[in-house]
Write an enzyme that holds these catalytic residues in place. Structure first.
Site, PDB file in Angstrom:
ATOM      1  N   CYS A  65       0.828  -1.210   0.000  1.00  0.00           N
ATOM      2  CA  CYS A  65       0.000   0.000   0.000  1.00  0.00           C
ATOM      3  C   CYS A  65       0.859   1.256   0.000  1.00  0.00           C
ATOM      4  O   CYS A  65       1.376   1.671   1.046  1.00  0.00           O
ATOM      5  CB  CYS A  65      -0.928  -0.016   1.219  1.00  0.00           C
ATOM      6  SG  CYS A  65      -1.941   1.451   1.343  1.00  0.00           S
ATOM      7  N   CYS A 110      -0.563   4.145   2.165  1.00  0.00           N
ATOM      8  CA  CYS A 110      -0.368   3.968   3.614  1.00  0.00           C
ATOM      9  C   CYS A 110       1.100   4.177   4.002  1.00  0.00           C
ATOM     10  O   CYS A 110       1.392   4.790   5.024  1.00  0.00           O
ATOM     11  CB  CYS A 110      -0.761   2.563   4.068  1.00  0.00           C
ATOM     12  SG  CYS A 110      -2.195   1.876   3.268  1.00  0.00           S
ATOM     13  N   ASP A 111       2.017   3.643   3.221  1.00  0.00           N
ATOM     14  CA  ASP A 111       3.410   3.539   3.670  1.00  0.00           C
ATOM     15  C   ASP A 111       4.405   4.406   2.905  1.00  0.00           C
ATOM     16  O   ASP A 111       5.557   4.517   3.328  1.00  0.00           O
ATOM     17  CB  ASP A 111       3.875   2.069   3.561  1.00  0.00           C
ATOM     18  CG  ASP A 111       3.014   1.146   4.420  1.00  0.00           C
ATOM     19  OD1 ASP A 111       2.529   1.610   5.474  1.00  0.00           O
ATOM     20  OD2 ASP A 111       2.825  -0.022   4.042  1.00  0.00           O
TER      21      ASP A 111
END
Ligand code: NAP
Length: 311
Positions: free
Chosen positions: A133, A136-137
């Site tokens: 992701c 997200c990261d």
């Protein structure tokens, strides 16, 4: 205690939320069950440029707007990991880890999850440099070097997103041509931060025990193995259906995707399947939303027909 609804929707992604909107607007009682946050894969998507009405929209923002819209006519949203469905003809029981639900109609909208490479180091370094992701990261890798594995729309669009944050994106693809749409290919090839390693498989993820430090890559044409240093690896090699809870219903194909017709009906009356979880060629937010509208409307028609047959 058994909770009763006209319609239980399993999965609150764009398809499930659209079914909720249509069915609740038709005055049916509706609950959407999800094992996590509503929005599904939209939460892992940076810029969405091919959903009509938006020039470009962040996935999590679109998810929030869809949620507001889908619950405006009283549809509920509840946590639950669905374990199985029992078909009793005129009603179904949905078993979850947090209680059972009875419904006349069940709409399966569970989508799919990331396929894993299945190589040494992948599980060990998950969350320590291995990610599925970028939204997200990606921020953890500002000005660092990352690898993206895959050649489809996800790999290239998320690679492009990462290129705004990181110093370099190396795309490793198993063939010598990308599968991604031409619009993404054009941008990726023109992006000075994006490099490509062709005809190659990542065979191992290395680290120092705490974080990823590099990968081993095998060139399929030459057979040569090389080591590439990296701070992170983002894996986008497609999806597998989330249908293990529905095996007993015999509604899936050999690969686990659910077979539903253009009315979203499975072979079991009252059980519909929509969106990415279907045996389907095109898996998009737009197609999931279209499926969701059809299933939501058909839920109403189906319940009406049962009521008419009683009278
Ligand atoms: P995908 O289209 O199935 O592409 C998967 C990619 O990973 C392919 O390039 C494939 O290689 C490669 N791959 C598969 N298994 C592999 C393995 N074991 N090792 C190495 N590489 C492997 O998956 P996706 O990109 O996640 O997209 C999923 C669906 O969502 C698609 O329908 C896609 O169009 C859609 N999507 C659309 C958008 C958009 O329109 N904006 C964005 C994201 C996703 P090969 O090419 O050799 O098969």
């Amino acid at each position: 205690m058994m909770k009763e609804f006209d319609v239980v929707i399993i999965g609150a992604g764009p398809g499930g939320m659209t079914s909720a909107l249509y069915a609740s607007r038709a005055n049916l009682s509706v609950v959407m069950l999800d094992r996590g946050l509503y929005g599904g894969q939209m939460n892992n998507t940076a810029a969405i440029e091919n959903y009509t009405g938006f020039k470009s929209v962040m996935g999590p923002d679109l998810a929030k707007d869809m949620y507001k819209s889908s619950t405006q006519f009283g549809a509920k949203y509840a946590y639950g990991v669905v374990e199985s469905i029992e078909d009793h003809g005129r009603y179904k029981i949905v078993h979850t880890d947090s209680g059972d639900y009875q419904a006349t109609v069940v709409i399966i909208a569970t989508g799919s999850k990331n396929r894993k490479l299945g190589i040494p180091g992948e599980n060990e370094y998950a969350g320590k440099g291995v990610s599925y992701c970028a939204v997200c990261d990606g921020n953890f890798f500002r000005n660092k070097k990352v690898i993206v594995v895959g050649g489809g729309n996800s790999a290239i669009s998320e690679g492009l997103y990462l290129s705004h944050l990181v110093a370099q994106v190396v795309v490793i693809h198993r063939r010598d041509q990308l599968r991604a749409d031409k619009v993404y290919q054009k941008r990726a090839f023109a992006n000075p931060k994006m490099k490509f390693v062709w005809n190659s498989n990542v065979t191992k993820i290395n680290g120092d025990g705490k974080k990823v430090t590099g990968v081993e890559v095998r060139n399929k044409k030459t057979g040569k193995t090389s080591h590439l240093t990296t701070d992170g690896i983002f894996i986008y090699i497609g999806n597998v259906p989330m249908t293990s809870a529905f095996k007993n219903l015999k509604i899936t194909d050999a690969k686990g995707w659910i077979k539903s017709n253009d009315q979203m009906e499975t072979r079991i009356p009252g059980i519909y399947a929509i969106g990415d979880v279907r045996e389907n060629q095109l898996r998009q937010i737009a197609t999931a939303v279209g499926d969701g509208g059809i299933a939501g409307q058909n839920a109403y028609e189906y319940i009406q027909s049962l009521n008419d047959s009683k009278n």
